[in-house]
Design a protein around this motif. Structure first.
Motif, PDB file in Angstrom:
ATOM      1  N   GLU A 201      60.861  26.781   7.909  1.00 26.32           N
ATOM      2  CA  GLU A 201      61.552  27.075   9.179  1.00 26.32           C
ATOM      3  C   GLU A 201      62.254  28.428   9.108  1.00 26.32           C
ATOM      4  OE1 GLU A 201      64.129  23.820   9.835  1.00 26.32           O
ATOM      5  OE2 GLU A 201      62.536  22.420  10.468  1.00 26.32           O
ATOM      6  N   SER A 202      62.860  28.734   7.940  1.00 27.84           N
ATOM      7  CA  SER A 202      63.503  30.044   7.800  1.00 27.84           C
ATOM      8  C   SER A 202      62.479  31.160   7.892  1.00 27.84           C
ATOM      9  CB  SER A 202      64.246  30.120   6.458  1.00 27.84           C
ATOM     10  OG  SER A 202      65.233  29.109   6.377  1.00 27.84           O
ATOM     11  N   ASP A 205      61.524  31.590  11.474  1.00 34.54           N
ATOM     12  CA  ASP A 205      62.590  32.289  12.204  1.00 34.54           C
ATOM     13  C   ASP A 205      62.575  33.780  11.888  1.00 34.54           C
ATOM     14  OD1 ASP A 205      63.379  29.919  13.327  1.00 34.54           O
ATOM     15  OD2 ASP A 205      64.929  29.507  11.808  1.00 34.54           O
ATOM     16  N   LYS A 208      59.634  35.383  13.675  1.00 32.80           N
ATOM     17  CA  LYS A 208      59.923  35.526  15.111  1.00 32.80           C
ATOM     18  C   LYS A 208      60.922  36.648  15.354  1.00 32.80           C
ATOM     19  CE  LYS A 208      59.015  30.734  16.421  1.00 32.80           C
ATOM     20  NZ  LYS A 208      59.614  29.471  16.938  1.00 32.80           N
ATOM     21  N   ASN A 209      61.939  36.754  14.443  1.00 31.85           N
ATOM     22  CA  ASN A 209      62.944  37.807  14.590  1.00 31.85           C
ATOM     23  C   ASN A 209      62.317  39.177  14.413  1.00 31.85           C
ATOM     24  OD1 ASN A 209      65.363  39.049  14.916  1.00 31.85           O
ATOM     25  ND2 ASN A 209      66.187  38.495  12.914  1.00 31.85           N
TER      26      ASN A 209
END
Length: 356
Positions: A201-202, A205, A208-209
């Motif tokens: 998940e990190s 993220d 996506k960032n």
């Protein structure tokens, strides 16, 4: 309870004994006993003994009255007995009515109880039917859930067999990992999966960032490029506007210089013109005062143009009067010369007065 009927004894009105000489046209004719008029003489009445006859008649009437009283008393006694019998019958009828009402009330109560029992039985039957339908639907739902659970159990069993190799792989990974890498927990496989989920998940993220930052950077670059283009266009437009305004400023400065030169050259002429104009205004004012009528407004309340119009009208009026006087004088002289030379054919003279 029915109201008791009122009874009234109806007796014939006793007729009065009245001696009358005429039995016609009397209101109480029905209540009067007619006696024949005595036609015998007094001597004959004495002989027959009228007094004895009257006593006998009086006794007969008393006997009749007593008989009537007895009959009346018997009628009253009979009437009381009948009233008592009627009252007794009325009481019995009331008792029968009360007993009937009691029976009807008991029967109605019985009917109401039976109706209530019937309604309760129907309601209970309806509730039982609804409960049966509900239980049947619940049973069918439970059967469906059982089938679904059986299918789910078979699916999970297949997956368990399928993912058994992955569990063995994770166990080998845990054995190869350091002891302090995972938190101390009973289920290390679950801990490893949670750690992998957290890291995944990190990573998502962060990806996506990064993608968002890249897109944002592209947008900012495009915005910067558009701002540079707009700035260049605005710079060119401002330069052209500045050059145009500079030209206009130079022309205005040159025109101001020429105007100043002309003003300095025509300063003396303007002074003369102002003097002449003041003299003209004073002359117009003086002439208006001479031409002013009593009905005309004062010179301060009207304009110079109106004053000139008044002066023009005044001069035209005087000119018309002069022309009319000259025409009249010429006509008079012509008539005098004609009368001196003799009669001749003359044409009429037309005098036309015009206002300029």
């Amino acid at each position: 309870m029915a109201a008791a009927r009122e009874y009234q004894l109806d007796l014939n009105t006793e007729k009065r004994n009245v001696f009358v000489t005429q039995l016609h046209d009397r209101e109480d004719e029905d209540d009067t006993t007619a006696f024949p008029v005595v036609k015998e003489s007094g001597d004959k009445l004495i002989e027959t003994g009228i007094n004895t006859l009257q006593r006998t008649l009086l006794l007969k009437k008393e006997v009749e009255v007593e008989r009537v009283d007895v009959e009346l008393e018997a009628k009253r006694h009979e009437f009381r007995q009948r009233m008592e019998a009627c009252a007794q019958r009325q009481v019995e009828v009331q008792k029968k009515q009360q007993r009937m009402k009691d029976r009807v009330s008991k029967f109605e109560k019985f009917i109401q109880e039976n109706e209530a029992k019937r309604r309760r039985a129907i309601q209970k039957y309806q509730q039982e039917v609804k409960l049966k339908d509900q239980k049947t639907s619940e049973y069918e739902q439970l059967l469906e859930q059982l089938e679904e659970l059986k299918a789910r159990h078979a699916y999970l069993a297949n997956r368990l067999v399928k993912y058994k190799k992955f569990e063995d792989y994770l166990m080998r990974v845990i054995e190869a990992m350091p002891e302090d890498y995972l938190p101390s927990s009973e289920d290390k496989v679950k801990g490893l999966m949670m750690r992998h989920r957290t890291l995944s998940e990190s990573n998502q993220d962060l990806i996506k960032n990064v993608e968002y930052m890249v897109d944002k950077l592209e947008e900012l670059k495009q915005e910067l490029e558009s701002l540079k283009q707009e700035h260049d266009k605005q710079k060119v437009s401002d330069s052209s506007t500045l050059a145009r305004l500079q030209g206009i400023s130079d022309k205005l400065a040159e025109a101001n210089k020429q105007t100043e030169v002309k003003f300095s050259n025509s300063k003396g002429d303007m002074r003369k013109r102002r003097t002449e104009l003041g003299v003209i205004f004073m002359a117009i004012e003086n002439i208006y005062e001479k031409c002013q009528k009593t009905t005309d407004p004062s010179g301060d309340s009207i304009s110079w143009e109106q004053k000139l119009h008044k002066i023009r009208d005044y001069v035209n009026d005087r000119k018309d009067v002069q022309e009319m006087a000259a025409a009249e004088a010429s006509v008079n002289s012509a008539s005098i010369s004609g009368s001196a030379k003799g009669p001749r054919s003359t044409q009429p003279v037309r005098i036309t007065v015009t206002k300029s």
